[in-house]
Design a protein around this motif. Structure first.
Motif, PDB file in Angstrom:
ATOM      1  N   THR A 134       4.902   3.245 -10.257  1.00  0.00           N
ATOM      2  CA  THR A 134       3.854   2.384 -10.819  1.00  0.00           C
ATOM      3  C   THR A 134       3.037   1.732  -9.698  1.00  0.00           C
ATOM      4  O   THR A 134       1.807   1.657  -9.776  1.00  0.00           O
ATOM      5  N   LYS A 135       3.715   1.272  -8.652  1.00  0.00           N
ATOM      6  CA  LYS A 135       3.020   0.636  -7.530  1.00  0.00           C
ATOM      7  C   LYS A 135       2.071   1.631  -6.858  1.00  0.00           C
ATOM      8  O   LYS A 135       0.945   1.297  -6.512  1.00  0.00           O
ATOM      9  N   LEU A 136       2.580   2.882  -6.697  1.00  0.00           N
ATOM     10  CA  LEU A 136       1.761   3.911  -6.065  1.00  0.00           C
ATOM     11  C   LEU A 136       0.538   4.234  -6.921  1.00  0.00           C
ATOM     12  O   LEU A 136      -0.565   4.411  -6.413  1.00  0.00           O
TER      13      LEU A 136
ATOM     14  N   PRO B 294       4.947  -4.738   9.565  1.00  0.00           N
ATOM     15  CA  PRO B 294       5.099  -5.422   8.277  1.00  0.00           C
ATOM     16  C   PRO B 294       6.547  -5.321   7.808  1.00  0.00           C
ATOM     17  O   PRO B 294       7.149  -4.249   7.898  1.00  0.00           O
ATOM     18  N   CYS B 295       7.104  -6.417   7.330  1.00  0.00           N
ATOM     19  CA  CYS B 295       8.511  -6.401   6.913  1.00  0.00           C
ATOM     20  C   CYS B 295       8.691  -7.068   5.554  1.00  0.00           C
ATOM     21  O   CYS B 295       8.325  -8.230   5.380  1.00  0.00           O
ATOM     22  N   TYR B 296       9.255  -6.357   4.640  1.00  0.00           N
ATOM     23  CA  TYR B 296       9.590  -6.936   3.339  1.00  0.00           C
ATOM     24  C   TYR B 296      11.037  -6.560   3.014  1.00  0.00           C
ATOM     25  O   TYR B 296      11.335  -5.380   2.815  1.00  0.00           O
ATOM     26  N   ASN B 297      11.898  -7.544   2.992  1.00  0.00           N
ATOM     27  CA  ASN B 297      13.332  -7.322   2.768  1.00  0.00           C
ATOM     28  C   ASN B 297      13.906  -6.257   3.694  1.00  0.00           C
ATOM     29  O   ASN B 297      14.451  -5.254   3.245  1.00  0.00           O
ATOM     30  N   GLU B 298      13.763  -6.470   4.981  1.00  0.00           N
ATOM     31  CA  GLU B 298      14.229  -5.494   5.969  1.00  0.00           C
ATOM     32  C   GLU B 298      15.327  -6.085   6.856  1.00  0.00           C
ATOM     33  O   GLU B 298      15.418  -5.758   8.033  1.00  0.00           O
ATOM     34  N   GLU B 299      16.160  -6.977   6.307  1.00  0.00           N
ATOM     35  CA  GLU B 299      17.163  -7.637   7.157  1.00  0.00           C
ATOM     36  C   GLU B 299      18.102  -6.650   7.852  1.00  0.00           C
ATOM     37  O   GLU B 299      18.581  -6.896   8.945  1.00  0.00           O
TER      38      GLU B 299
ATOM     39  N   ALA C 181       9.002  -1.039   9.631  1.00  0.00           N
ATOM     40  CA  ALA C 181      10.198  -1.648  10.228  1.00  0.00           C
ATOM     41  C   ALA C 181      11.468  -0.850   9.958  1.00  0.00           C
ATOM     42  O   ALA C 181      12.528  -1.154  10.491  1.00  0.00           O
ATOM     43  N   ASP C 182      11.374   0.191   9.110  1.00  0.00           N
ATOM     44  CA  ASP C 182      12.605   0.846   8.638  1.00  0.00           C
ATOM     45  C   ASP C 182      13.048   2.038   9.484  1.00  0.00           C
ATOM     46  O   ASP C 182      13.953   2.773   9.098  1.00  0.00           O
ATOM     47  N   LEU C 183      12.367   2.253  10.619  1.00  0.00           N
ATOM     48  CA  LEU C 183      12.686   3.327  11.559  1.00  0.00           C
ATOM     49  C   LEU C 183      12.405   4.724  11.005  1.00  0.00           C
ATOM     50  O   LEU C 183      12.874   5.713  11.573  1.00  0.00           O
ATOM     51  N   GLN C 184      11.643   4.801   9.917  1.00  0.00           N
ATOM     52  CA  GLN C 184      11.208   6.126   9.455  1.00  0.00           C
ATOM     53  C   GLN C 184      10.184   6.672  10.442  1.00  0.00           C
ATOM     54  O   GLN C 184      10.010   7.871  10.576  1.00  0.00           O
ATOM     55  N   GLN C 185       9.483   5.728  11.088  1.00  0.00           N
ATOM     56  CA  GLN C 185       8.510   6.091  12.112  1.00  0.00           C
ATOM     57  C   GLN C 185       9.080   5.643  13.451  1.00  0.00           C
ATOM     58  O   GLN C 185       9.240   4.449  13.674  1.00  0.00           O
TER      59      GLN C 185
ATOM     60  N   ASN D  82       6.432 -11.181   8.119  1.00  0.00           N
ATOM     61  CA  ASN D  82       7.458 -11.269   7.090  1.00  0.00           C
ATOM     62  C   ASN D  82       6.756 -11.532   5.752  1.00  0.00           C
ATOM     63  O   ASN D  82       6.336 -12.636   5.441  1.00  0.00           O
ATOM     64  N   ASP D  83       6.650 -10.459   4.951  1.00  0.00           N
ATOM     65  CA  ASP D  83       5.852 -10.496   3.727  1.00  0.00           C
ATOM     66  C   ASP D  83       6.655 -11.098   2.563  1.00  0.00           C
ATOM     67  O   ASP D  83       6.908 -10.435   1.568  1.00  0.00           O
ATOM     68  N   GLY D  84       7.056 -12.352   2.718  1.00  0.00           N
ATOM     69  CA  GLY D  84       7.767 -13.054   1.640  1.00  0.00           C
ATOM     70  C   GLY D  84       9.122 -12.448   1.313  1.00  0.00           C
ATOM     71  O   GLY D  84       9.506 -12.412   0.130  1.00  0.00           O
TER      72      GLY D  84
ATOM     73  N   GLU E  66      15.964   0.509   0.667  1.00  0.00           N
ATOM     74  CA  GLU E  66      15.218   1.479  -0.136  1.00  0.00           C
ATOM     75  C   GLU E  66      13.728   1.275   0.021  1.00  0.00           C
ATOM     76  O   GLU E  66      13.278   0.205   0.409  1.00  0.00           O
ATOM     77  N   THR E  67      12.956   2.315  -0.344  1.00  0.00           N
ATOM     78  CA  THR E  67      11.498   2.198  -0.294  1.00  0.00           C
ATOM     79  C   THR E  67      11.014   1.112  -1.265  1.00  0.00           C
ATOM     80  O   THR E  67      11.628   0.887  -2.313  1.00  0.00           O
ATOM     81  N   LYS E  68       9.907   0.448  -0.923  1.00  0.00           N
ATOM     82  CA  LYS E  68       9.385  -0.621  -1.780  1.00  0.00           C
ATOM     83  C   LYS E  68       8.328  -0.084  -2.745  1.00  0.00           C
ATOM     84  O   LYS E  68       7.743  -0.801  -3.513  1.00  0.00           O
TER      85      LYS E  68
ATOM     86  N   PHE F   1       2.923 -10.711  -0.569  1.00  0.00           N
ATOM     87  CA  PHE F   1       1.515 -10.415  -0.845  1.00  0.00           C
ATOM     88  C   PHE F   1       1.221  -8.917  -0.771  1.00  0.00           C
ATOM     89  O   PHE F   1       0.119  -8.492  -1.036  1.00  0.00           O
ATOM     90  N   GLY F   2       2.204  -8.128  -0.370  1.00  0.00           N
ATOM     91  CA  GLY F   2       2.008  -6.678  -0.291  1.00  0.00           C
ATOM     92  C   GLY F   2       1.697  -6.223   1.130  1.00  0.00           C
ATOM     93  O   GLY F   2       1.214  -6.999   1.949  1.00  0.00           O
ATOM     94  N   LYS F   3       1.963  -4.944   1.386  1.00  0.00           N
ATOM     95  CA  LYS F   3       1.832  -4.415   2.749  1.00  0.00           C
ATOM     96  C   LYS F   3       0.404  -4.522   3.288  1.00  0.00           C
ATOM     97  O   LYS F   3       0.194  -4.788   4.464  1.00  0.00           O
TER      98      LYS F   3
ATOM     99  N   ALA G 218      -1.848  -6.807   2.750  1.00  0.00           N
ATOM    100  CA  ALA G 218      -2.093  -8.168   3.232  1.00  0.00           C
ATOM    101  C   ALA G 218      -1.334  -8.405   4.536  1.00  0.00           C
ATOM    102  O   ALA G 218      -1.849  -9.048   5.460  1.00  0.00           O
ATOM    103  N   ALA G 219      -0.111  -7.847   4.609  1.00  0.00           N
ATOM    104  CA  ALA G 219       0.683  -8.008   5.829  1.00  0.00           C
ATOM    105  C   ALA G 219      -0.021  -7.356   7.014  1.00  0.00           C
ATOM    106  O   ALA G 219      -0.082  -7.923   8.114  1.00  0.00           O
ATOM    107  N   LEU G 220      -0.586  -6.172   6.775  1.00  0.00           N
ATOM    108  CA  LEU G 220      -1.304  -5.492   7.863  1.00  0.00           C
ATOM    109  C   LEU G 220      -2.506  -6.322   8.304  1.00  0.00           C
ATOM    110  O   LEU G 220      -2.788  -6.469   9.487  1.00  0.00           O
TER     111      LEU G 220
END
Ligand code: UDP
Ligand code: MG
Length: 315
Positions: free
Chosen positions: A210-212, A8-13, A94-98, A40-42, A204-206, A71-73, A75-77
């Protein structure tokens, strides 16, 4: 054998190209078995363009799914799973944390022991603030106490599983998805593997607080009807107390004749009762609003574009 890797990718250019290179390097021994599914989640940055570049290299089978908006992670999954037809499926950020190398470790566990259907990674050393850790611990204690499924505290959605697990997950049509609950709900024998989480390569983390928090509420309301049962319990309890109180007051009034304090007490009781009623009506509203969303039966995501480079690979 085919292994579908969902990203899943959101603003990961700043990350996707590097991610792709690292993946090719770390999974070189199984590269011929891999298909990549980028969702590519929008994204509002150049992620879409970078994903096209990756697909156009035609080095690996690559599917790119582009949403019409974010649509959020979750939905992407789901979109990734809908398009995954491998014998094994992996989910990775996609951020190489994993690091992609852990996918090979997970696969080796599944290949070594047929009894396991899934491997879920959990963070050995947690990289989060004490406050966040406290809230997360409290959330897991609460949800495990009130829900029908048992959630493993540190398990992430960095996972690898057999196709049967993917089919079970895709058979669940609920729209407000809470992956950790869904993974637990479908069951299957899962191996929990420790991994070392890295720093984000770029960006940065998405997930804001509040989202959490909203995500945690989704989890509780999606996997427990305990708050609803509370309404009946509190209603019964409050009713009984109210009846006894009223009876005691009437007896006291008949004996001593102190009318003023009785009015005060009734007022206090009224405030107490109406506020608890309000609170529980609000709770009921939580379930109703979720039912409303499910009944509308809107799609979980809208695809603006889909591209699969397979035809070009075969040339
Ligand atoms: N992500 C996504 N849609 C969103 C938010 C995040 O597809 O609305 C992706 C993101 O690009 C990344 C993964 O989900 O690949 C995890 O996100 P993030 O790194 O922000 O979360 P964290 O690692 O901080 O939990
Ligand atoms: Mg991350």
């Amino acid at each position: 054998m085919k292994i579908s890797i969902i990203v899943p990718c959101y603003n990961e250019e700043g990350n996707v190209l590097r991610f792709y290179e690292v993946l090719k390097q770390e999974l070189s021994s199984i590269l011929d078995k891999i298909e990549l599914i980028f969702v590519n989640d929008g994204s509002r940055d150049g992620t879409g363009q970078k994903l096209h570049e990756i697909a156009d290299r035609n080095e690996l089978p690559v599917k790119t799914i582009h949403f019409s908006r974010n649509f959020g992670k979750e939905a992407a999954l789901r979109a990734g799973l809908d398009h995954a037809d491998g014998d094994y499926i992996s989910i990775i950020d996609a951020d190489l944390q994993q690091r992609p190398k852990y996918i090979l470790d997970m696969l080796n566990i599944l290949w070594a022991d047929e009894r396991y259907d899934a491997v879920a990674c959990y963070q050995g050393e947690r990289r989060e603030t004490k406050t966040l850790s406290f809230f997360k611990d409290s959330f897991y204690k609460m949800i495990n106490a009130v829900s029908e499924v048992e959630l493993y505290r540190s398990a992430s959605d960095f996972r690898t599983f057999k196709r049967s697990v993917r089919d079970a997950i895709c058979s669940m049509s609920e729209k407000q998805r809470f992956s950790k609950g869904i993974f637990a709900w479908v069951g299957f024998k899962t191996y929990y593997m420790e991994y070392q989480v890295e720093d984000r390569f770029e960006g940065e983390t998405k997930w804001s607080f509040t989202k959490l928090f909203k995500y945690a509420l989704d989890g509780i309301f999606a996997f427990s009807t305990f708050p609803l049962n509370c309404i009946c319990l509190v209603g019964m309890f409050g009713g009984a107390i109210g009846a006894i109180w009223l009876l005691a007051l009437l007896i006291l009034w008949a004996v001593t004749g102190k009318a003023v304090s009785v009015v005060c007490l009734i007022l206090a009781a009224l405030v107490f009762l109406t506020s608890t009623q309000l609170f529980f009506t609000g709770l009921l509203g939580q379930y109703l609003s979720r039912m409303y969303v499910e009944i509308k039966d809107r799609p979980m995501y809208i695809m603006k574009e889909y591209y699969h480079n397979e035809d070009r690979l075969e040339q």
